[in-house]
Design a protein around this motif. Structure first.
Motif, short mmCIF file in Angstrom:
data_model
loop_
_atom_site.label_atom_id
_atom_site.label_comp_id
_atom_site.label_asym_id
_atom_site.label_seq_id
_atom_site.Cartn_x
_atom_site.Cartn_y
_atom_site.Cartn_z
N ILE A 249 -24.94 117.14 64.69
CA ILE A 249 -25.22 117.08 63.24
C ILE A 249 -24.14 118.12 62.77
O ILE A 249 -24.06 119.19 62.52
CB ILE A 249 -26.73 117.77 63.31
CG1 ILE A 249 -27.66 117.00 63.95
CG2 ILE A 249 -26.86 117.87 61.70
CD1 ILE A 249 -29.21 117.49 63.81
N PRO A 250 -23.30 117.38 62.17
CA PRO A 250 -22.18 118.09 61.43
C PRO A 250 -21.96 118.11 60.34
O PRO A 250 -22.89 117.75 59.40
CB PRO A 250 -20.83 117.06 61.81
CG PRO A 250 -21.62 115.66 61.92
CD PRO A 250 -23.07 115.85 62.23
N HIS A 251 -21.20 118.97 59.60
CA HIS A 251 -21.01 119.28 58.12
C HIS A 251 -20.49 117.79 57.59
O HIS A 251 -19.66 117.22 58.24
CB HIS A 251 -20.04 120.25 58.08
CG HIS A 251 -19.71 120.38 56.56
ND1 HIS A 251 -20.47 120.23 55.41
CD2 HIS A 251 -18.30 120.49 56.10
CE1 HIS A 251 -19.71 120.27 54.32
NE2 HIS A 251 -18.51 120.49 54.70
N GLN A 252 -21.04 117.49 56.52
CA GLN A 252 -20.87 115.91 55.99
C GLN A 252 -19.84 116.09 54.88
O GLN A 252 -20.29 116.02 53.86
CB GLN A 252 -22.06 115.35 55.70
CG GLN A 252 -23.40 115.48 56.57
CD GLN A 252 -23.23 114.50 57.60
OE1 GLN A 252 -22.60 113.38 57.48
NE2 GLN A 252 -23.39 114.84 58.89
N VAL A 300 -34.22 112.89 65.64
CA VAL A 300 -34.36 114.10 66.26
C VAL A 300 -35.94 114.30 66.87
O VAL A 300 -36.75 114.47 66.03
CB VAL A 300 -33.73 115.24 65.61
CG1 VAL A 300 -33.99 116.46 66.40
CG2 VAL A 300 -32.46 115.16 65.56
N GLN A 301 -35.79 114.67 68.25
CA GLN A 301 -37.06 115.02 68.53
C GLN A 301 -37.58 116.24 69.22
O GLN A 301 -36.47 117.00 69.66
CB GLN A 301 -37.63 113.87 69.60
CG GLN A 301 -37.72 112.40 69.32
CD GLN A 301 -38.91 112.09 68.54
OE1 GLN A 301 -40.01 112.65 68.88
NE2 GLN A 301 -38.71 111.31 67.60
N ARG A 302 -38.58 116.91 69.20
CA ARG A 302 -38.72 118.01 69.99
C ARG A 302 -38.38 118.24 71.37
O ARG A 302 -38.49 117.29 72.16
CB ARG A 302 -40.23 118.72 70.06
CG ARG A 302 -40.76 118.95 68.43
CD ARG A 302 -40.18 120.20 68.11
NE ARG A 302 -40.55 120.73 66.77
CZ ARG A 302 -40.20 121.82 66.12
NH1 ARG A 302 -38.97 122.30 66.47
NH2 ARG A 302 -40.71 121.72 64.99
N GLY A 303 -37.44 119.34 71.56
CA GLY A 303 -37.01 119.21 72.89
C GLY A 303 -35.56 118.95 73.17
O GLY A 303 -34.90 119.19 74.14
N GLN A 304 -35.14 118.21 72.35
CA GLN A 304 -33.78 117.77 72.20
C GLN A 304 -32.66 118.95 71.85
O GLN A 304 -33.08 119.89 71.10
CB GLN A 304 -33.54 116.49 71.53
CG GLN A 304 -34.20 115.27 71.88
CD GLN A 304 -33.96 113.86 70.96
OE1 GLN A 304 -33.86 114.05 69.58
NE2 GLN A 304 -34.05 112.98 71.57
N LEU A 305 -31.47 118.53 72.64
CA LEU A 305 -30.42 119.61 72.23
C LEU A 305 -29.34 119.44 71.11
O LEU A 305 -28.90 118.12 71.31
CB LEU A 305 -29.53 119.88 73.59
CG LEU A 305 -28.54 121.08 73.57
CD1 LEU A 305 -29.36 122.32 73.52
CD2 LEU A 305 -27.84 121.02 74.92
N LEU A 306 -29.33 120.00 70.12
CA LEU A 306 -28.47 119.95 68.89
C LEU A 306 -27.37 120.58 68.82
O LEU A 306 -27.53 121.76 68.96
CB LEU A 306 -29.44 119.94 67.59
CG LEU A 306 -30.94 119.60 67.75
CD1 LEU A 306 -31.72 119.66 66.38
CD2 LEU A 306 -30.98 118.09 68.17
N LEU A 307 -26.54 119.95 68.32
CA LEU A 307 -25.10 121.00 68.08
C LEU A 307 -25.00 120.64 66.71
O LEU A 307 -24.51 119.88 66.15
CB LEU A 307 -23.72 120.36 68.65
CG LEU A 307 -22.63 121.18 68.45
CD1 LEU A 307 -22.62 122.85 68.67
CD2 LEU A 307 -21.33 120.77 69.14
N LEU A 308 -24.90 121.88 65.90
CA LEU A 308 -24.66 122.00 64.34
C LEU A 308 -23.40 122.57 64.06
O LEU A 308 -23.17 123.34 64.88
CB LEU A 308 -25.72 122.70 63.59
CG LEU A 308 -27.16 122.08 63.34
CD1 LEU A 308 -27.85 121.45 64.55
CD2 LEU A 308 -28.00 122.92 62.42
#
Length: 324
Positions: A249-252, A300-308
């Motif tokens: 999930i990057p800066h847009q 995006v679902q609970r438990g998933q790994l996100l990189l912001l």
């Protein structure tokens, strides 16, 4: 027992008014094809007369609080990332705090330009980990179109207005796994606004006036390099391989920069959240706006790994690794 922070709810807000690339063609020497091919932007939301950063921040905050099931009286702190505050002081966070009826809790702004939300999120995470706070509202909100020079086609086509928010709550299980923040003030002249309080307003200078000044090609190169490095830093700090990530999930800011980061991670674009085409660059608002859209769309679902991650004027840049 260790205490961590987790995202309990997300929210966002966009102005009703939409300005498309075709609309811009009417008063800027540009074209839809030129903008879209270089940036990925097709449209952006623009505040109307009298609509402010605090208005957008309040709407995003209320949506996040509703999603989290949190009342204003439960908030221990409000941290708001913005580079376009309503006023120099008091902070926009204080204005939002009063509107929400959360009087008494700490409230302050963070100015790290487009990285503002990541910085604010990291600050909030530290307060929860330290045991000082249990519930914190984190907001990224901007009205960048208020400071654009609409005769400068290199900058005015890039930005839009909007806000996003999250509610962080203390938890025994880690939600935010780590955050990583950086800055380089030596590159100030590549992306900045020339007006301030201490330096004052110098109408005789060529670049006088509230506006965004940017050397686009140089910013692009520095952004790609810095984001590559912070992605590697984040994975190494957590002992993870890039294949462990579920979503980027990057800066847009620019589709090309987003694609470069995805390539570095060997992530297909269908695992990257893209809103730049609809929102443009909303600065500190962009990452939480994209996060909220991803959550509410069911991607995006609970438990998933996100990189912001984000990169902005300063220069500033940073990342957050989150188990949602």
């Amino acid at each position: 027992m260790a205490v961590f922070s987790r995202i309990a709810g997300t929210g966002s807000a966009l102005p009703q008014k939409v300005l498309t690339n075709k609309d811009l063609e009417q008063f800027v020497e540009t074209s839809d094809e030129w903008i879209a091919s270089r940036t990925g932007i097709r449209q952006r939301h623009v505040v109307s007369e009298g609509e402010t950063t605090a208005d957008l921040a309040e709407r995003a905050a209320r949506a996040a609080m509703e999603a989290a099931g949190v009342q204003a009286s439960e908030l221990d702190m409000i941290v708001l990332g913005t580079t376009t505050p309503n006023l120099i002081f008091p902070s926009t966070a204080c204005l939002v705090q009063h509107r929400l009826g959360a009087n008494g809790c700490a409230a302050f702004d963070v100015n790290a330009a487009c990285s503002g939300f990541i910085f604010a999120l990291s600050i909030a995470d530290q307060f929860i980990r330290a045991g000082t706070c249990k519930t914190i509202l984190v907001i990224g909100a901007e009205t960048l179109t208020r400071m654009l020079d609409w005769s400068d086609r290199n900058t005015c086509v890039l930005f839009g207005d909007g806000a996003g928010a999250v509610v962080l709550k203390a938890d025994a299980e880690a939600g935010i796994l780590s955050t990583h923040l950086h800055a380089d003030g030596g590159k100030k002249e590549l992306l900045y606004n020339p007006v301030g309080v201490s330096e004052g307003f110098k109408p005789e200078e060529k670049n006088a006036g509230v506006r965004v000044l940017m050397t686009g090609n140089e910013v692009f190169k520095h952004a790609v390099k810095a984001l590559d490095a912070v992605v590697d830093e984040t994975l190494a700090a957590n002992g993870l391989d890039k294949s462990a990530l579920d979503w980027l999930i990057p800066h847009q800011a620019n589709l090309r920069i987003i694609e470069a980061t995805a390539k570095r991670l060997e992530m297909p674009m269908d695992r990257v959240i893209i809103t730049v085409d609809k929102h443009g660059n909303t600065s500190a608002g962009s990452v939480p706006l994209a996060l909220d859209e991803a959550v509410r769309s069911g991607k995006v679902q609970r438990g998933q790994l996100l990189l912001l991650e984000a990169f902005g004027g300063g220069f500033t840049w940073g990342s957050a690794l989150i188990r949602y």
